[in-house]
Design a protein around this motif. Structure first.
Motif, PDB file in Angstrom:
ATOM      1  N   GLU A 169       0.814  -0.965   0.023  1.00  0.00           N
ATOM      2  CA  GLU A 169      -0.019   0.133  -0.127  1.00  0.00           C
ATOM      3  C   GLU A 169       1.010   0.997  -0.057  1.00  0.00           C
ATOM      4  O   GLU A 169       0.278   1.917   0.457  1.00  0.00           O
ATOM      5  N   ILE A 226      -4.245   1.824  -3.781  1.00  0.00           N
ATOM      6  CA  ILE A 226      -4.030   2.312  -2.622  1.00  0.00           C
ATOM      7  C   ILE A 226      -4.940   1.153  -2.376  1.00  0.00           C
ATOM      8  O   ILE A 226      -5.665  -0.083  -1.798  1.00  0.00           O
ATOM      9  N   SER A 227      -6.231   1.424  -2.747  1.00  0.00           N
ATOM     10  CA  SER A 227      -7.353   1.201  -2.541  1.00  0.00           C
ATOM     11  C   SER A 227      -7.130  -0.118  -2.536  1.00  0.00           C
ATOM     12  O   SER A 227      -7.577  -1.665  -2.068  1.00  0.00           O
ATOM     13  N   ARG A 229      -5.267  -2.706  -3.699  1.00  0.00           N
ATOM     14  CA  ARG A 229      -3.817  -3.337  -2.788  1.00  0.00           C
ATOM     15  C   ARG A 229      -3.526  -3.298  -0.963  1.00  0.00           C
ATOM     16  O   ARG A 229      -3.702  -4.381  -0.679  1.00  0.00           O
ATOM     17  N   THR A 230      -4.301  -2.206  -1.065  1.00  0.00           N
ATOM     18  CA  THR A 230      -4.856  -2.748   0.866  1.00  0.00           C
ATOM     19  C   THR A 230      -5.839  -3.573   0.849  1.00  0.00           C
ATOM     20  O   THR A 230      -6.517  -4.438   1.403  1.00  0.00           O
ATOM     21  N   ARG A 233      -4.662  -7.221   0.096  1.00  0.00           N
ATOM     22  CA  ARG A 233      -3.603  -7.283   1.218  1.00  0.00           C
ATOM     23  C   ARG A 233      -4.683  -7.886   2.525  1.00  0.00           C
ATOM     24  O   ARG A 233      -4.565  -8.911   3.029  1.00  0.00           O
TER      25      ARG A 233
END
Ligand code: SF4
Ligand code: SF4
Ligand code: SF4
Ligand code: FES
Lengths: 380, 140
Positions: A169, A226-227, A229-230, A233
């Motif tokens: 992220e 990022i969202s 990837r998060t 994750r």
């Protein structure tokens, strides 16, 4: 005011533009050398190189999806004592975060290094990369750049990115002196160059690049990435927890481990100069093994596999930056990054710590507060 | 089947809890015999690896006990220990160890009575939790 500038690309080639930009920095009076990933002449791979002559930057390739080592360790070697000049280092965001951890552990110095980071496009596992790059590495990097910029941020030509990258992220460094922006810029047309500190500003001023404004599309593109990837994750955390929540499952998880300790050698933040597991403490006498075996009837050889991994988690998970090098280094494809990140997420949260976030936060196990965690003391 | 008797490993600081244990012994206060006491110079030197090793070797419970705030001979070893115990209480449950199996107490040198009580309570709690998973199989 901090400088934000733009470099226009020729023939849609970001590498040529970056090479020129790096040469410009290296030519500056106060820069003695630049540390930058370059394609090696003999083999189709990319490794960190230390360059003092600007004419040797023609194979610089910080965009290749090759990530053979976390260069935070290299940067620590180069900065632990004054080297007689300043260096510029081109690092991935996770390398910068690991470097910051090493500075806090007094194994590196921030003073004489200018940190430059390029938006990270991600990388493949080592084996996957060699196949992907084939015979024309530079060309494959440009294909890769276009693929990721086109929105394929998880796989390409049937090959999956490394898990660490899919779950990362932090594709953009918050701590670089100079950040080179790709996301949100027009693919093949231009890249962004942005000073994030006074040092970065001072460097960019001398380069006289054309000013620009950061396009609003950039932050939006980064946020979307990022969202995504998060999300990946968090799924990874849940799956990993499920597959490691008892000693039985941990035995499965690590059944192929041969105690080679490559994972800790590759880890940029496993900080001991000499790991206790390779000292004489673990060089047991033969009779000791016989005693253990006699007590239990059976012991697995080599011994202490889970002991090593759980201890390593206790020692360094608060500093884990999720770079994935442990998985890369494992000869037996044990999903180490998944487990280390899953535990690190918890251990960093309890101390409100984030590895690599800031030089001002002390490593959690090097400090304490008198009025904390009172609930864990005592037995009722 | 015979009744389950837990194995408990205790890391006691030389300057306080260990002295208290001595006192409890000489005062003939009873405490459970299945507590194996290991004397350390300060709880600040109890590296997480000692606790992990104890659990992997089959301990059903681990007790770390040191000086009260302000009394640590090495100034703040007890506070550092508290962070490590906190850390382990986060890590060990992920691998199936109930966090109740790991405890930290601060007991002064003259608190023999209190220590005997603590040890009885802890042993009782561990007994109630039952055997730890390491009793059940080969640990790699
Ligand atoms: S496993 Fe622990 S002892 Fe070994 S290098 Fe890492 S931090 Fe140091
Ligand atoms: S444990 Fe693995 S993912 Fe975490 S910092 Fe070390 S090498 Fe990187
Ligand atoms: S690199 Fe893989 S095989 Fe080697 S010690 Fe680490 S987990 Fe075990
Ligand atoms: S000397 Fe007893 S806890 Fe430090």
């Amino acid at each position: 005011m901090t400088i934000t500038a733009k470099i226009d690309l020729k023939e849609q080639n970001p590498l040529a533009a970056l090479q020129q930009f790096f040469a410009g920095i290296l030519k500056l009076e106060d820069i003695a050398a630049i540390l930058v990933p370059q394609r090696l002449p003999t083999k189709n791979t990319v490794m960190p190189t230390l360059v003092t002559d600007p004419s040797f930057l023609g194979d610089a390739d910080p965009l290749a999806p090759a990530f053979l080592m976390n260069a935070a360790r290299i940067s620590s070697r180069l900065t632990r004592k004054p080297m007689g000049g300043k260096i510029a280092a081109v690092l991935r965001p996770c390398e910068i975060r690991a470097f910051i951890e090493l500075v806090k552990l007094k194994q590196a110095r921030r003073e004489d290094i200018i940190l430059i980071s390029v938006d990270c496009l991600g990388a493949f596992q080592n084996k996957v990369y060699s196949k992907f790059a084939g015979q024309n590495g530079t060309e494959s990097t440009i294909r890769f750049y276009k693929n990721v910029m086109g929105g394929n941020t998880n796989e390409m030509e049937g090959a999956e990115f490394a898990t660490a990258c899919k779950a990362c992220e932090y594709p953009v460094s918050a701590n670089a002196d100079i950040q080179i922006g790709l996301y949100g810029m027009k693919t093949g047309e231009s890249i962004l160059v942005k000073a994030q500190t006074e040092t970065g500003d001072h460097i960019l001023k001398q380069l006289n690049l054309p000013d620009t404004n950061e396009p609003p599309a950039r932050q939006a593109a980064i946020n979307a990435l990022i969202s995504q990837r998060t999300g990946y994750r968090d799924e990874m955390f849940a799956k990993t927890r499920e597959s490691s929540d008892s000693l039985d499952k941990m035995t499965d998880y690590f059944s192929n481990c041969v105690n080679c300790y490559n994972c800790r050698v590759a880890c940029p933040v496993c900080y001991c100069r000499e790991c206790v597991f390779v000292t004489d403490v673990f060089n047991h006498d033969p009779y000791q093994y016989l005693q253990w075996a006699t007590r239990k009837g059976i012991i697995k050889m080599p011994t202490d596999t889970l002991f090593y991994h759980i201890t390593r988690l206790a020692h360094m998970s608060t500093a884990c930056v999720g770079c994935g090098q442990c998985s890369n280094a494992c000869p037996n494809e044990i999903p180490l990054t998944e487990l280390f990140r899953t535990i690190a997420d918890k251990t960093q949260k309890i101390f409100e710590y984030e590895a690599g976030r800031s030089l001002d936060e002390k490593p959690p196990l090097s400090e304490f507060r008198e009025d904390e965690f009172k609930e864990i003391v005592g037995i009722e | 089947m015979s009744e389950f008797e837990p194995t408990i490993v205790a890391f006691f600081c030389n300057w306080c809890t260990y002295t208290a244990a001595d006192l409890a012994g000489t005062s003939r206060l009873s405490y459970p015999h299945n507590i194996r006491i290991i004397r350390v110079m300060c709880t600040g030197m109890v590296d997480p690896q000692y606790v992990i090793k104890a659990f992997l070797e089959g301990a059903d419970g681990v007790l770390v006990s040191g000086c009260r705030p302000g009394d640590c001979h090495y100034i703040n070893g007890n506070y550092k220990a508290r962070r490590r115990i906190k850390l382990l209480k986060e890590i060990l449950p992920q691998f199936g160890f109930d966090q109740q199996r790991l405890r930290l107490t601060w007991i002064g040198a003259s608190d023999g009575i209190h220590l005997a009580e603590i040890m009885r309570t802890f042993a009782g709690q561990i007994k109630a939790l039952g055997p730890s998973q390491t009793k059940l199989k080969m640990v790699i």
